[in-house]
Design a protein around this motif. Structure first.
Motif, mmCIF file in Angstrom:
data_model
loop_
_atom_site.group_PDB
_atom_site.id
_atom_site.type_symbol
_atom_site.label_atom_id
_atom_site.label_comp_id
_atom_site.label_asym_id
_atom_site.label_seq_id
_atom_site.Cartn_x
_atom_site.Cartn_y
_atom_site.Cartn_z
ATOM 1 N N GLY A 71 -11.063 -65.304 -30.820
ATOM 2 C CA GLY A 71 -11.658 -64.868 -32.079
ATOM 3 C C GLY A 71 -13.046 -65.405 -32.270
ATOM 4 O O GLY A 71 -13.950 -65.054 -31.533
ATOM 5 N N ASP A 72 -13.192 -66.295 -33.209
ATOM 6 C CA ASP A 72 -14.515 -66.625 -33.717
ATOM 7 C C ASP A 72 -15.212 -67.782 -33.018
ATOM 8 O O ASP A 72 -16.405 -67.971 -33.172
ATOM 9 C CB ASP A 72 -14.367 -66.960 -35.208
ATOM 10 C CG ASP A 72 -15.497 -66.320 -35.985
ATOM 11 O OD1 ASP A 72 -15.785 -65.134 -35.719
ATOM 12 O OD2 ASP A 72 -16.090 -67.015 -36.817
ATOM 13 N N ALA A 92 -16.778 -59.672 -21.186
ATOM 14 C CA ALA A 92 -17.339 -59.595 -22.547
ATOM 15 C C ALA A 92 -16.666 -60.615 -23.460
ATOM 16 O O ALA A 92 -17.329 -61.307 -24.232
ATOM 17 C CB ALA A 92 -17.183 -58.180 -23.104
ATOM 18 N N LEU A 93 -15.350 -60.735 -23.326
ATOM 19 C CA LEU A 93 -14.620 -61.694 -24.170
ATOM 20 C C LEU A 93 -14.990 -63.127 -23.812
ATOM 21 O O LEU A 93 -15.170 -63.970 -24.680
ATOM 22 C CB LEU A 93 -13.108 -61.496 -24.016
ATOM 23 C CG LEU A 93 -12.527 -60.213 -24.610
ATOM 24 C CD1 LEU A 93 -11.061 -60.064 -24.213
ATOM 25 C CD2 LEU A 93 -12.669 -60.191 -26.128
ATOM 26 N N ASN A 96 -18.877 -63.777 -24.883
ATOM 27 C CA ASN A 96 -19.287 -63.556 -26.266
ATOM 28 C C ASN A 96 -19.512 -64.892 -26.978
ATOM 29 O O ASN A 96 -18.694 -65.798 -26.884
ATOM 30 C CB ASN A 96 -18.187 -62.768 -26.985
ATOM 31 C CG ASN A 96 -18.663 -62.188 -28.289
ATOM 32 O OD1 ASN A 96 -19.823 -61.784 -28.432
ATOM 33 N ND2 ASN A 96 -17.765 -62.160 -29.271
ATOM 34 N N ASN A 97 -20.643 -64.990 -27.661
ATOM 35 C CA ASN A 97 -21.016 -66.216 -28.392
ATOM 36 C C ASN A 97 -21.192 -67.438 -27.489
ATOM 37 O O ASN A 97 -21.058 -68.567 -27.942
ATOM 38 C CB ASN A 97 -19.988 -66.560 -29.486
ATOM 39 C CG ASN A 97 -19.851 -65.454 -30.510
ATOM 40 O OD1 ASN A 97 -20.850 -64.867 -30.921
ATOM 41 N ND2 ASN A 97 -18.627 -65.149 -30.910
ATOM 42 N N TYR A 118 -15.299 -53.004 -25.981
ATOM 43 C CA TYR A 118 -16.348 -53.490 -26.880
ATOM 44 C C TYR A 118 -17.675 -52.916 -26.397
ATOM 45 O O TYR A 118 -17.857 -52.696 -25.208
ATOM 46 C CB TYR A 118 -16.431 -55.016 -26.847
ATOM 47 C CG TYR A 118 -15.247 -55.699 -27.456
ATOM 48 C CD1 TYR A 118 -15.235 -56.034 -28.809
ATOM 49 C CD2 TYR A 118 -14.145 -56.025 -26.682
ATOM 50 C CE1 TYR A 118 -14.145 -56.671 -29.375
ATOM 51 C CE2 TYR A 118 -13.049 -56.659 -27.239
ATOM 52 C CZ TYR A 118 -13.057 -56.976 -28.584
ATOM 53 O OH TYR A 118 -11.982 -57.605 -29.133
ATOM 54 N N TYR A 120 -20.738 -54.414 -26.946
ATOM 55 C CA TYR A 120 -21.709 -55.441 -26.564
ATOM 56 C C TYR A 120 -21.099 -56.820 -26.766
ATOM 57 O O TYR A 120 -20.056 -56.976 -27.414
ATOM 58 C CB TYR A 120 -22.992 -55.318 -27.411
ATOM 59 C CG TYR A 120 -22.710 -55.523 -28.862
ATOM 60 C CD1 TYR A 120 -22.676 -56.807 -29.403
ATOM 61 C CD2 TYR A 120 -22.406 -54.450 -29.685
ATOM 62 C CE1 TYR A 120 -22.332 -57.010 -30.712
ATOM 63 C CE2 TYR A 120 -22.067 -54.651 -31.013
ATOM 64 C CZ TYR A 120 -22.033 -55.928 -31.507
ATOM 65 O OH TYR A 120 -21.677 -56.148 -32.803
ATOM 66 N N PHE A 121 -21.760 -57.821 -26.180
ATOM 67 C CA PHE A 121 -21.413 -59.214 -26.451
ATOM 68 C C PHE A 121 -22.726 -59.967 -26.564
ATOM 69 O O PHE A 121 -23.785 -59.466 -26.158
ATOM 70 C CB PHE A 121 -20.506 -59.785 -25.350
ATOM 71 C CG PHE A 121 -21.082 -59.732 -23.970
ATOM 72 C CD1 PHE A 121 -21.742 -60.831 -23.437
ATOM 73 C CD2 PHE A 121 -20.964 -58.588 -23.192
ATOM 74 C CE1 PHE A 121 -22.276 -60.785 -22.157
ATOM 75 C CE2 PHE A 121 -21.503 -58.531 -21.909
ATOM 76 C CZ PHE A 121 -22.159 -59.631 -21.396
ATOM 77 N N CYS A 188 -22.045 -57.975 -34.712
ATOM 78 C CA CYS A 188 -21.329 -59.139 -35.218
ATOM 79 C C CYS A 188 -21.511 -60.256 -34.217
ATOM 80 O O CYS A 188 -21.273 -60.072 -33.031
ATOM 81 C CB CYS A 188 -19.838 -58.859 -35.318
ATOM 82 S SG CYS A 188 -19.480 -57.398 -36.259
ATOM 83 N N MET A 189 -21.924 -61.385 -34.696
ATOM 84 C CA MET A 189 -21.914 -62.543 -33.814
ATOM 85 C C MET A 189 -21.464 -63.749 -34.610
ATOM 86 O O MET A 189 -21.516 -63.746 -35.838
ATOM 87 C CB MET A 189 -23.263 -62.754 -33.148
ATOM 88 C CG MET A 189 -24.396 -63.010 -34.070
ATOM 89 S SD MET A 189 -25.932 -63.084 -33.131
ATOM 90 C CE MET A 189 -26.389 -61.375 -33.050
ATOM 91 N N SER A 190 -21.002 -64.723 -33.870
ATOM 92 C CA SER A 190 -20.495 -65.901 -34.539
ATOM 93 C C SER A 190 -21.627 -66.541 -35.333
ATOM 94 O O SER A 190 -22.701 -66.795 -34.795
ATOM 95 C CB SER A 190 -19.957 -66.868 -33.502
ATOM 96 O OG SER A 190 -19.699 -68.096 -34.115
HETATM 97 C C1 LIG Z 1 -17.892 -61.405 -30.465
HETATM 98 O O1 LIG Z 1 -17.822 -62.278 -31.573
HETATM 99 C C2 LIG Z 1 -17.974 -61.644 -32.822
HETATM 100 C C3 LIG Z 1 -18.014 -62.719 -33.908
HETATM 101 O O2 LIG Z 1 -17.313 -63.848 -33.590
HETATM 102 C C4 LIG Z 1 -16.822 -60.651 -33.000
HETATM 103 O O3 LIG Z 1 -16.962 -59.991 -34.235
HETATM 104 C C5 LIG Z 1 -16.862 -59.625 -31.861
HETATM 105 O O4 LIG Z 1 -15.761 -58.749 -31.960
HETATM 106 C C6 LIG Z 1 -16.795 -60.356 -30.519
HETATM 107 N N1 LIG Z 1 -16.958 -59.411 -29.437
HETATM 108 C C7 LIG Z 1 -16.336 -59.549 -28.269
HETATM 109 C C8 LIG Z 1 -16.696 -58.588 -27.188
HETATM 110 O O5 LIG Z 1 -15.513 -60.442 -28.091
#
Ligand SMILES: *[C@@H]1O[C@H](CO)[C@@H](O)[C@H](O)[C@H]1NC(C)=O
Ligand SMILES: *[C@@H]1O[C@H](CO)[C@@H](O)[C@H](O)[C@H]1NC(C)=O
Length: 206
Positions: A71-72, A92-93, A96-97, A118, A120-121, A188-190
């Motif tokens: 998640g976040d 991507a997972l 991400n962040n 998804y 993008y990341f 959306c990004m952290s």
């Molecule tokens: C990346 O992180 C954001 C915010 O934490 C989230 O909303 C989004 O879904 C995430 N994307 C992936 C590809 O994990």
């Protein structure tokens, strides 16, 4: 004389090699990401792309895939990271962040029918992105320049993970609002690590 010098240098290298293996151990950071597994490795030196990960050269950590659905929270922090992958979604997972200065993505097989779910990341403080396919064609590379004091974030479109033939980038300068949010409603990004009202450089890679 020159040969002796070289021998001396090789010997010296060998001495250093055996004396500080622990330091060298961390030279090459590799993530191996498939549909069913995730390994994070530290290797003594670079390996042939998508080749054998030899346990005498690499120290690997088998991570449960469930850690990708966190998640976040933030992704890994690395100065240099090479990712070998067969699953664009899991890459991507994983990324991400995250915070990675030099990121190298190596696709180890042709893309399957299932695209990434998804679009993008995001990767913070990215300086260089290299994308390649282990079988042949030259990869693409984008240099964003060394990171200085400014805040920057890269928004990487997942199509580049599925074998897109080109890699393009553009950068905009913007400002994080008082809630720590960027003025891109679709992105959306952290919010962790985005200082409120800071000037940001956002690079879109696609
Ligand atoms: C990346 O992180 C954001 C915010 O934490 C989230 O909303 C989004 O879904 C995430 N994307 C992936 C590809 O994990
Ligand atoms: C792993 O590396 C060692 C030392 O370089 C070598 O002797 C061994 O054959 C390699 N194993 C595999 C499976 O490649």
């Amino acid at each position: 004389m020159q040969l002796a010098g070289q021998v001396g240098r090789v010997l010296l290298t060998c001495v250093i090699w055996t004396a500080v293996p622990v330091l060298l151990w961390s030279d090459f950071k590799l993530a191996y990401v498939t549909e069913h597994s995730l390994y994070m490795c530290s290797c003594v030196h670079g390996l042939a792309p998508c080749g054998v990960i030899n346990s005498s050269q690499c120290n690997c950590d088998d991570r449960p895939l469930s850690t990708l659905h966190r998640g976040d929270s933030s992704g890994p922090v690395h100065k240099r990271l090479t990712v070998w992958y067969t699953s664009p979604l899991h890459v991507a997972l994983l990324l991400n962040n995250s915070e990675v200065r030099h990121l190298s993505l190596v696709r180890c097989k042709a893309p399957g029918p299932r695209g990434a779910s998804y679009q993008y990341f995001t990767v913070q403080r990215l300086e260089r992105l290299t994308v390649s396919y282990w079988q042949g064609e030259l990869g693409h590379s984008v240099d964003l320049g060394p990171h200085t004091e400014e805040e920057r974030v890269a928004v990487i479109h997942t199509s580049i993970l599925t074998g897109k033939a080109t890699l393009k980038a553009y950068t905009v300068q913007t400002k994080v609002d008082a809630n720590g949010v960027l003025p891109f409603p679709n992105i959306c990004m952290s919010p962790a690590g985005l200082p409120a009202t800071a000037v940001m450089f956002v690079t879109f890679l696609y």
